[in-house]
Write a protein that holds these residues in place. Structure first.
Motif, PDB file in Angstrom:
ATOM      1  N   MET A  14       0.828  -1.200   0.000  1.00  0.00           N
ATOM      2  CA  MET A  14       0.000   0.000   0.000  1.00  0.00           C
ATOM      3  C   MET A  14       0.871   1.262   0.000  1.00  0.00           C
ATOM      4  SD  MET A  14      -3.120  -0.810  -0.232  1.00  0.00           S
ATOM      5  CE  MET A  14      -3.814   0.789   0.172  1.00  0.00           C
ATOM      6  N   ALA A  15       1.979   1.225   0.725  1.00  0.00           N
ATOM      7  CA  ALA A  15       2.883   2.378   0.718  1.00  0.00           C
ATOM      8  C   ALA A  15       3.466   2.596  -0.680  1.00  0.00           C
ATOM      9  CB  ALA A  15       3.998   2.174   1.741  1.00  0.00           C
ATOM     10  N   ALA A  16       3.862   1.505  -1.339  1.00  0.00           N
ATOM     11  CA  ALA A  16       4.399   1.630  -2.698  1.00  0.00           C
ATOM     12  C   ALA A  16       3.342   2.156  -3.659  1.00  0.00           C
ATOM     13  CB  ALA A  16       4.929   0.276  -3.171  1.00  0.00           C
ATOM     14  N   ILE A  17       2.110   1.664  -3.514  1.00  0.00           N
ATOM     15  CA  ILE A  17       1.025   2.135  -4.385  1.00  0.00           C
ATOM     16  C   ILE A  17       0.754   3.613  -4.151  1.00  0.00           C
ATOM     17  CG2 ILE A  17      -1.447   1.896  -4.822  1.00  0.00           C
ATOM     18  CD1 ILE A  17      -1.147  -1.095  -4.268  1.00  0.00           C
ATOM     19  N   SER A  18       0.773   4.060  -2.892  1.00  0.00           N
ATOM     20  CA  SER A  18       0.544   5.478  -2.590  1.00  0.00           C
ATOM     21  C   SER A  18       1.629   6.349  -3.220  1.00  0.00           C
ATOM     22  CB  SER A  18       0.507   5.686  -1.072  1.00  0.00           C
ATOM     23  OG  SER A  18      -0.535   4.937  -0.481  1.00  0.00           O
ATOM     24  N   ALA A  19       2.871   5.905  -3.119  1.00  0.00           N
ATOM     25  CA  ALA A  19       3.961   6.681  -3.722  1.00  0.00           C
ATOM     26  C   ALA A  19       3.813   6.760  -5.241  1.00  0.00           C
ATOM     27  CB  ALA A  19       5.308   6.064  -3.343  1.00  0.00           C
ATOM     28  N   SER A  20       3.467   5.618  -5.861  1.00  0.00           N
ATOM     29  CA  SER A  20       3.277   5.618  -7.319  1.00  0.00           C
ATOM     30  C   SER A  20       2.107   6.510  -7.714  1.00  0.00           C
ATOM     31  CB  SER A  20       3.039   4.186  -7.802  1.00  0.00           C
ATOM     32  OG  SER A  20       4.137   3.356  -7.482  1.00  0.00           O
ATOM     33  N   SER A  21       1.033   6.470  -6.934  1.00  0.00           N
ATOM     34  CA  SER A  21      -0.128   7.310  -7.245  1.00  0.00           C
ATOM     35  C   SER A  21       0.214   8.785  -7.137  1.00  0.00           C
ATOM     36  CB  SER A  21      -1.276   6.966  -6.286  1.00  0.00           C
ATOM     37  OG  SER A  21      -2.386   7.805  -6.493  1.00  0.00           O
ATOM     38  N   ALA A  22       1.024   9.152  -6.127  1.00  0.00           N
ATOM     39  CA  ALA A  22       1.437  10.555  -5.987  1.00  0.00           C
ATOM     40  C   ALA A  22       2.276  10.999  -7.179  1.00  0.00           C
ATOM     41  CB  ALA A  22       2.205  10.738  -4.682  1.00  0.00           C
TER      42      ALA A  22
END
Length: 683
Positions: free
Chosen positions: A138-146
């Motif tokens: 989820m942290a990786a997905i949040s960073a990619s989304s940002a």
């Protein structure tokens, strides 16, 4: 258990104290069998809080063995001490047996709970690792989304601007197309053209300083001026569209005063033409004062008006009936009750009667004294009787009775929902009220407003209409009993047909379907009691709720269950049963019910128990199946007798059920009556 209760009551009473000697039996009387259960589970929290601490109460929280033993040794004789010891021993053995039974019954649950806990310990370890992986993902997905949002922010802003420009261009395109649409719709759909012009008029006025918008506005004004001229032409040529043309001209901002004058002139001309046509249809009177033609042609017009009033009454009644049906079927939120049946009945009756009075007031205008043609013989005789009394009032009452009865007689269309039972009950009460008072009131009011002549045509007597209303009420109430009885009987039939009566276990509780039957009968009792009186009950015996329910009637009892008379030769039990039926009172299952609550509930109970009897006759039972029927029958007897007009009807049908079950049983060993009572009270 009864022996244990008697012994404990003789020794220490209810609380285990030796001071209450003999208080539990009441001089050898019968003691309620739930005493052991109460002593086992203990008193309620409120009772324990209110009671004073008693160290000699063996079931209390303040029990002191030393004080208890000292008091018992000092106050009780040896024989009573021995009896108390034996009673305590029996209670201890009974409690051990109950504990073993509970352990055996819940052993599988204990094993399943242990396995579940063991699996949970293993699964939680894997779950923690998976949750850590999920948090990292989820942290990786949040960073990619940002990162994606930051990269596409400029494109999103440009896209929003382009979307705004596109919306503006569409609005401009719609404004450019306004003259073409007005030109296309002005000749065929003027109302649509007016709506289109009204939507675009404010925008065109606001931007008229721009040359392009001014050109569109001028062209639209020219088209709408031409449309106004066409509407004025239609206003003069077609009086039927007078109101519609005036409304559209007002939307075009034409002078209101000029339109009102033209409207009044056109409406006056139309009214004069209609009055001239009516005068031409009236008969020409000779000097002697009699008409040269028999019934006036205007009678056909008035009969047509009366028919329209009748259809309006019928439509109004069907609308009120639809509102009532919707109110009955509407879901009720928790804690909020809707209108009751008495309120719905009062609203329906008052609405229909008020509408009928209003119609009679409208029709009475034809017979007013200031009306020139009201003095004609037709209006004094034939119109009052044939058209108003028979053609309007009597016809509406008969139609109402037929419509109400149609809910019971008419077959439901395929896929159409059946009438709810509450609606049948309400219509039955409505027809009964019409038979008691409403019909006589309506006919009296009609005769007062439209007095018939002595030599006039025959009229329908009031008792004939009352008989039709009573017949409709009787049919609706009988159908209500059949519908509710069939619903309860369906539950009983499915409960008998879906059970394995040969392999069933020893009964420990009343079946849930029997509790549901009692609940449904109680709900029906409340529903019927809202609209009908209680009725007359047959004198009940003092022990109706405690009457023994044996699986053997007097004709089927073998051995020790048989009566004192013993025939000299062996006799077939079937022959004895048939002989007993000859001398027993016949129970008519589908007999017409009376207009009271007791009769209605008796009819529903008879249908339900008769269905149970016929279903039991088709099954083969084992010993425990017979005992289950015995428990269920006793439970029904405890509660259903109070709803019936004669408790012997319920007792007779349940006796037949028990006798049929014993006859169809492979091992007819009944359960002890004290055990049956204990199970029913616990259930």
């Amino acid at each position: 258990m009864a022996a244990v209760t008697a012994g404990s009551g003789a020794g220490s009473g209810t609380g285990g104290s030796p001071e209450a000697t003999g208080g539990g039996t009441g001089g050898g009387g019968w003691r309620r069998p739930h005493g052991p259960l109460q002593r086992y589970y203990g008193p309620s929290t409120a009772e324990a809080a209110d009671a004073a601490p008693d160290p000699t109460d063996i079931n209390g929280p303040h029990f002191d063995p030393e004080v208890f033993m000292t008091k018992v040794r000092s106050e009780c004789p040896l024989g009573q001490l021995l009896a108390r010891e034996a009673a305590l021993g029996r209670e201890i053995r009974a409690l051990d047996s109950d504990m073993q039974t509970l352990l055996y019954e819940n052993y599988n649950k204990f094993i399943s709970a242990t396995d579940t806990i063991r699996k949970m310990k293993v699964d939680f370890r894997h779950m923690e690792a998976e949750m850590d992986d999920l948090a990292a993902n989820m942290a990786a997905i949040s960073a990619s989304s940002a990162r994606v949002s930051a990269a596409l922010q400029d494109r999103h802003r440009r896209g929003a601007q382009l979307a705004g420009v596109q919306a503006l261009l569409r609005k401009l395109q719609a404004l450019v197309e306004v003259p073409g649409r007005l030109r296309r719709w002005a000749g065929t759909e003027p109302a649509r053209a007016l709506r289109c012009h009204a939507r675009a008029r404010a925008v065109l006025r606001h931007y008229r300083h721009l040359p392009s918008f001014r050109a569109i506005e001028d062209e639209s004004h020219a088209i709408m001026a031409d449309l106004a001229q066409r509407l004025r032409t239609r206003l003069r040529l077609d009086p039927k569209e007078l109101t519609e043309c005036v409304e559209m001209l007002l939307q075009l901002e034409e002078p209101a005063e000029e339109l009102s004058e033209e409207f009044l002139s056109q409406a006056g001309a139309r009214l004069e033409a209609e009055l001239a046509a009516l005068e031409a249809e009236l008969p020409v009177a000779d000097p002697s004062g009699t008409a040269t033609t028999p019934p006036p042609p205007a009678s056909d017009i008035l009969d047509f008006r009366v028919d329209r009033y009748l259809r309006a009454l019928q439509t109004f009644f069907l609308g009120c009936l639809g509102d009532v049906r919707q109110a009955l079927a509407a879901p009720r939120p928790p804690g909020k009750e809707g209108p009751g049946l008495p309120d719905l009945l009062a609203t329906l009756s008052a609405s229909v009667l008020g509408q009928l009075k209003a119609v009679l007031a409208y029709v009475q205008l034809f017979t007013a004294r200031d009306v020139a043609f009201a003095s004609l013989p037709y209006f004094k005789g034939e119109f009052c009787v044939t058209a108003v009394r028979e053609g309007l009032v009597v016809a509406f009452v008969r139609w109402l009775c037929r419509t109400a009865r149609g809910f019971a007689d008419g077959p439901a269309e395929r896929g159409a929902p059946a009438a709810p039972p509450a609606l049948l009950l309400l219509l039955a009460r409505l027809c009964l009220d019409y038979e008691n008072s409403t019909i006589s009131y309506i006919l009296t009011l009609t005769d007062e407003q439209f007095p018939p002549q002595d030599s006039g045509p025959a009229v329908t007597p009031g008792p004939a209409l009352c008989a039709e209303a009573r017949a409709a009420a009787q049919r609706l109430l009988d159908h209500y009993v059949q519908v509710q009885g069939a619903a309860v009987a369906q539950m009983l039939r499915k409960s008998v047909e879906t059970r394995d009566w040969l392999g069933t276990v020893e009964p420990r509780n009343v079946r849930a379907v029997m509790k549901r039957v009692v609940e449904d009968i109680t709900a029906i009792d409340v529903q019927v009691g809202q609209l009908f009186e209680e009725g007359v009950r047959r004198a009940q015996s003092s022990d109706s709720s405690r009457r023994a329910f044996s699986v053997y009637s007097s004709s089927r009892a073998p051995g020790r269950y048989a009566p004192s008379y013993t025939p000299s030769a062996p006799m077939d039990t079937h022959l004895l049963s048939n002989i007993q039926k000859l001398f027993s009172e016949r129970i008519d299952i589908f007999s017409p019910v009376e207009f009271n609550k007791v009769s209605v509930l008796t009819g529903i109970i008879k249908i339900s128990l008769k269905t149970l009897l016929e279903c039991v006759r088709l099954r083969t039972l084992g010993r425990f199946g017979l005992q289950q029927v015995q428990v269920d029958g006793h439970y029904l007897q405890l509660y259903l007798w109070r709803f019936a007009s004669d408790e012997r009807v319920v007792q007779g049908l349940l006796d037949e059920v028990a006798a049929s079950a014993a006859h169809r049983c492979l091992d007819p060993v009944p359960m002890e009556h004290s055990v049956v009572e204990l199970i029913c009270e616990r259930g």
